[in-house]
Design an enzyme around this catalytic site. Sequence first.
Site, PDB file in Angstrom:
ATOM      1  N   GLY A  51      62.890  65.547  53.597  1.00 11.36           N
ATOM      2  CA  GLY A  51      62.573  64.121  53.513  1.00 11.36           C
ATOM      3  C   GLY A  51      61.393  63.648  54.334  1.00 11.36           C
ATOM      4  O   GLY A  51      60.764  62.641  54.007  1.00 11.36           O
ATOM      5  N   GLU A 106      61.753  62.377  61.488  1.00  7.07           N
ATOM      6  CA  GLU A 106      62.792  62.251  60.460  1.00  7.07           C
ATOM      7  C   GLU A 106      62.462  61.117  59.511  1.00  7.07           C
ATOM      8  O   GLU A 106      61.852  60.118  59.909  1.00  7.07           O
ATOM      9  CB  GLU A 106      64.139  61.942  61.140  1.00  7.07           C
ATOM     10  CG  GLU A 106      65.218  62.977  61.001  1.00  7.07           C
ATOM     11  CD  GLU A 106      65.679  63.256  59.574  1.00  7.07           C
ATOM     12  OE1 GLU A 106      64.852  63.304  58.640  1.00  7.07           O
ATOM     13  OE2 GLU A 106      66.878  63.455  59.397  1.00  7.07           O
ATOM     14  N   ASP A 107      62.900  61.256  58.274  1.00  5.13           N
ATOM     15  CA  ASP A 107      62.682  60.167  57.322  1.00  5.13           C
ATOM     16  C   ASP A 107      63.567  58.964  57.644  1.00  5.13           C
ATOM     17  O   ASP A 107      63.116  57.833  57.649  1.00  5.13           O
ATOM     18  CB  ASP A 107      62.919  60.653  55.876  1.00  5.13           C
ATOM     19  CG  ASP A 107      64.254  61.395  55.689  1.00  5.13           C
ATOM     20  OD1 ASP A 107      65.027  61.507  56.660  1.00  5.13           O
ATOM     21  OD2 ASP A 107      64.505  61.860  54.560  1.00  5.13           O
ATOM     22  N   ASP A 110      70.616  57.724  59.738  1.00  5.95           N
ATOM     23  CA  ASP A 110      71.733  57.050  59.080  1.00  5.95           C
ATOM     24  C   ASP A 110      72.946  57.154  60.011  1.00  5.95           C
ATOM     25  O   ASP A 110      73.066  56.361  60.947  1.00  5.95           O
ATOM     26  CB  ASP A 110      71.937  57.726  57.722  1.00  5.95           C
ATOM     27  CG  ASP A 110      72.940  57.018  56.834  1.00  5.95           C
ATOM     28  OD1 ASP A 110      73.226  55.843  57.089  1.00  5.95           O
ATOM     29  OD2 ASP A 110      73.440  57.640  55.878  1.00  5.95           O
ATOM     30  N   PHE A 159      70.913  52.406  49.954  1.00  3.27           N
ATOM     31  CA  PHE A 159      70.368  53.737  49.708  1.00  3.27           C
ATOM     32  C   PHE A 159      68.947  53.599  49.206  1.00  3.27           C
ATOM     33  O   PHE A 159      68.684  52.947  48.209  1.00  3.27           O
ATOM     34  CB  PHE A 159      71.222  54.504  48.699  1.00  3.27           C
ATOM     35  CG  PHE A 159      70.925  55.975  48.739  1.00  3.27           C
ATOM     36  CD1 PHE A 159      71.490  56.781  49.720  1.00  3.27           C
ATOM     37  CD2 PHE A 159      70.038  56.547  47.834  1.00  3.27           C
ATOM     38  CE1 PHE A 159      71.190  58.140  49.783  1.00  3.27           C
ATOM     39  CE2 PHE A 159      69.733  57.903  47.896  1.00  3.27           C
ATOM     40  CZ  PHE A 159      70.307  58.703  48.872  1.00  3.27           C
ATOM     41  N   ARG A 172      61.063  61.629  45.337  1.00  2.00           N
ATOM     42  CA  ARG A 172      60.374  61.843  46.620  1.00  2.00           C
ATOM     43  C   ARG A 172      58.901  61.431  46.569  1.00  2.00           C
ATOM     44  O   ARG A 172      58.317  61.082  47.582  1.00  2.00           O
ATOM     45  CB  ARG A 172      60.442  63.325  47.014  1.00  2.00           C
ATOM     46  CG  ARG A 172      61.837  63.812  47.414  1.00  2.00           C
ATOM     47  CD  ARG A 172      61.732  65.163  48.112  1.00  2.00           C
ATOM     48  NE  ARG A 172      62.992  65.879  48.176  1.00  2.00           N
ATOM     49  CZ  ARG A 172      63.911  65.703  49.127  1.00  2.00           C
ATOM     50  NH1 ARG A 172      63.721  64.818  50.082  1.00  2.00           N
ATOM     51  NH2 ARG A 172      65.025  66.409  49.122  1.00  2.00           N
TER      52      ARG A 172
HETATM   53  P1  IMP Z   1      72.396  61.298  59.000  1.00  2.00           P
HETATM   54  O1  IMP Z   1      72.652  62.682  59.518  1.00  2.00           O
HETATM   55  O2  IMP Z   1      73.638  60.645  58.457  1.00  2.00           O
HETATM   56  O3  IMP Z   1      71.678  60.400  59.982  1.00  2.00           O
HETATM   57  O4  IMP Z   1      71.534  61.436  57.703  1.00  2.00           O
HETATM   58  C1  IMP Z   1      70.220  61.685  57.751  1.00  2.00           C
HETATM   59  C2  IMP Z   1      69.766  62.280  56.429  1.00  2.00           C
HETATM   60  O5  IMP Z   1      70.481  61.783  55.305  1.00  2.00           O
HETATM   61  C3  IMP Z   1      68.345  61.870  56.224  1.00  2.00           C
HETATM   62  O6  IMP Z   1      67.470  62.813  56.772  1.00  2.00           O
HETATM   63  C4  IMP Z   1      68.237  61.798  54.719  1.00  2.00           C
HETATM   64  O7  IMP Z   1      67.857  63.064  54.218  1.00  2.00           O
HETATM   65  C5  IMP Z   1      69.620  61.454  54.242  1.00  2.00           C
HETATM   66  N1  IMP Z   1      69.723  60.008  53.944  1.00  2.00           N
HETATM   67  C6  IMP Z   1      70.375  59.073  54.654  1.00  2.00           C
HETATM   68  N2  IMP Z   1      70.249  57.857  54.089  1.00  2.00           N
HETATM   69  C7  IMP Z   1      69.479  58.037  52.999  1.00  2.00           C
HETATM   70  C8  IMP Z   1      68.965  57.141  52.003  1.00  2.00           C
HETATM   71  O8  IMP Z   1      69.178  55.917  51.986  1.00  2.00           O
HETATM   72  N3  IMP Z   1      68.191  57.706  51.042  1.00  2.00           N
HETATM   73  C9  IMP Z   1      67.901  59.033  50.991  1.00  2.00           C
HETATM   74  N4  IMP Z   1      68.346  59.892  51.908  1.00  2.00           N
HETATM   75  C10 IMP Z   1      69.139  59.410  52.897  1.00  2.00           C
HETATM   76 MG    MG Z   2      66.321  64.168  55.878  1.00  2.00          MG
END
Ligand code: IMP
Ligand code: MG
Length: 182
Positions: A51, A106-107, A110, A159, A172
């Site tokens: 991402g 990081e993108d 979350d 999302f 992407r």
């Molecule tokens: P975390 O570990 O829950 O913080 O998730 C992080 C990863 O989940 C990010 O690097 C994204 O790849 C994916 N992610 C979380 N939210 C979204 C979203 O709204 N769209 C697309 N990918 C997401």
């Molecule tokens: Mg990611």
Amino acid sequence: MFSPAGIVLRMAPLRVLIPAAEIRTRIDALGARISHDHAPGPVCLVGVLKGSFVFLADLARAISIPTRIGFLGAKSYGDSTTSSGSLTISHELDLNIEGQRVIIVEDIADTGLTISRITQHLASRGAQSIHVAALLDKPSRRTAEITLDYIGFTIPDEFVVGYGLDFAEDYRQLPDICVPVR
Ligand code: IMP
Ligand code: MG
């Protein structure tokens, strides 16, 4: 509301949440801050695949101190919009970060699980310091305790796709950050 030309629309139609021009302006400011905070460098940008690839490419070019670039593959999501809760390292970091200043790129933050686990992983590889740059922050869903040093935009619990972010590997390449229209 629009349908990106020629793209298979699995969750379309989409609405632009953050336009490309706004992303660019914000990243230029983040790059200037990083250059100031980590002068004289070098700084190691560690992109979390996949991402972050677009964000990292733009952020690196907005940084004016010597920069090294590596990638680390991590997956916390399957082909769905809900977190699996577990993190797999699918590609080990291809850069020696021992004694180096590291910025995780990081993108989106979350739940925070990905950033939290990657931070531990990079610390075990001997980084001198570890900071985190996240283009997007969705703080409402946080379960892991993390510190984000550089945030592009804070967004509500929606999302998003585009600018590197996918839905089941689609979208992407969109230049804007978009959300599905409900
Ligand atoms: P975390 O570990 O829950 O913080 O998730 C992080 C990863 O989940 C990010 O690097 C994204 O790849 C994916 N992610 C979380 N939210 C979204 C979203 O709204 N769209 C697309 N990918 C997401
Ligand atoms: Mg990611």
